[in-house]
Design an enzyme around this catalytic site. Sequence first.
Site, short mmCIF file in Angstrom:
data_model
loop_
_atom_site.label_atom_id
_atom_site.label_comp_id
_atom_site.label_asym_id
_atom_site.label_seq_id
_atom_site.Cartn_x
_atom_site.Cartn_y
_atom_site.Cartn_z
N ASP A 14 35.12 -11.70 69.48
CA ASP A 14 36.67 -11.09 70.05
C ASP A 14 36.08 -10.55 71.30
OD1 ASP A 14 35.90 -10.37 67.03
OD2 ASP A 14 34.67 -8.17 68.09
N GLU A 203 45.60 -8.46 61.96
CA GLU A 203 44.29 -7.71 63.05
C GLU A 203 44.28 -8.20 64.50
OE1 GLU A 203 40.86 -7.95 61.67
OE2 GLU A 203 40.03 -9.77 61.18
#
Length: 450
Positions: A14, A203
């Site tokens: 991430d 997402e």
Amino acid sequence: MPNPYLPCWEYIPDGEPRVFGDRVYVYGSHDNAGSDKFCDYVLKCWSAPVNDLNNWVCHGDIFRTKATRDYPADTPWADESCYLYAPDVVEKDGKYYLYAYIINSRGCVAVSDKPEGPFKLLSQYEYTISDEICCNGWFIDPGVLVDDDGRTYIYCGFERSFMAEVDSSNMYRILDDTCIEHIIPIKEDPEHGFTDQDSLFFEACSPRKIGDTYYLIYSPKRGSRLAYATSDKPTGPFTYRGYIVDNGVDYPGGNDHGSVANINGQWYIFYHRMTNNTIMSRRACVERIEILPDGTIPPVEMTSLGFEKSLDPYRITDAEIACVLKGGAMVTEKNVFERVVTGITDGSVMGYKYYDFGDDFGSKTMEFSVNVNGMGCDSVLHILIDGEDGEEIGSVRIGRNGGVLDTVVKAVTGRHSVFFKVTTDYADDWTGEPFKNRCLFELKSFVFMK
């Protein structure tokens, strides 16, 4: 640095890249080798000088939801189920604000005087929007944009996206009546170009302003990709433009999350890819990209390059930087010092892109050495250039004991990918057929020699 560009014992998924001053910072959550969970209880930061991307420095744990051996938790309301996911950091008026996504609990904002932290809790999010929209205050995968006029926007979502304006005077209160849902559709929307799994939202929101155009990088329902949409306003509507990278092409794929950054005039896409035969053990990778005059970003392939333009075949290559793994092959960590490609079976393919073999050095052949762990089987490692169906320049027989094995291969010049294809005639005593699922050996490293 090749991919992964951080030390290979470090698992940072991430990754959100930000350039502050003369350094590039990557803020990420933290995975563990072979874990059965996404992330843990800490957020981490690494940075490097913009003019020396081979010199990354770890700034340690910059925020935590659980006490570590050195520091108490930064979030007294969180419990044992509250892992930290996918952060972002922005600068506003000389302060640096970290936006934390806490699973199973309300998220928060922390602040620091320095981009590397340490970050101190400022406040939980304050908001009046529906809990259904922001998942009870989690504000999943927050991506934050401070616009040129000083206004601040937050973009979030899981299986549904939304954005809202943040009060720039405190950086944690969501302004009333500013929430806009489905900035990236979750259902087909032909009018705005959202018509398939490649474009629909899943997402990983990450906003950027490039010139006069607002970009939203995100993970679509085809979750191994990073897609992007653009708008002429921070509030949208956003129009799907394509995808940038796909971590599942000829590789054990999984979710993806990252963003773009311009470092010394070169654009990059930061993303992650999987190891240890799990989607929950991810390492940070990067590829060079180009943003065309019309605002589009041509898709790029996964490579072993990282920040390098080419790899040196005459230096030892660690097997774990493979960008192609097929036929069950996978990277696994045995300990902090040793990571190998394992799961190698009959027909497995391992690929490395790209090497510069240089100019003609006056010889028709060169040497090749490979270091493997034997697994009690005999097999052959076929050495090819320019693809798994490319030219075979040599081969080496892998014995049952493994070790360091040498062979002579055809000399090549110029820039090429290197692929290994594995075959065996090691047969099952009962059927006489080659073993299809037995691990034949583990690949540790290799090198070419003039």
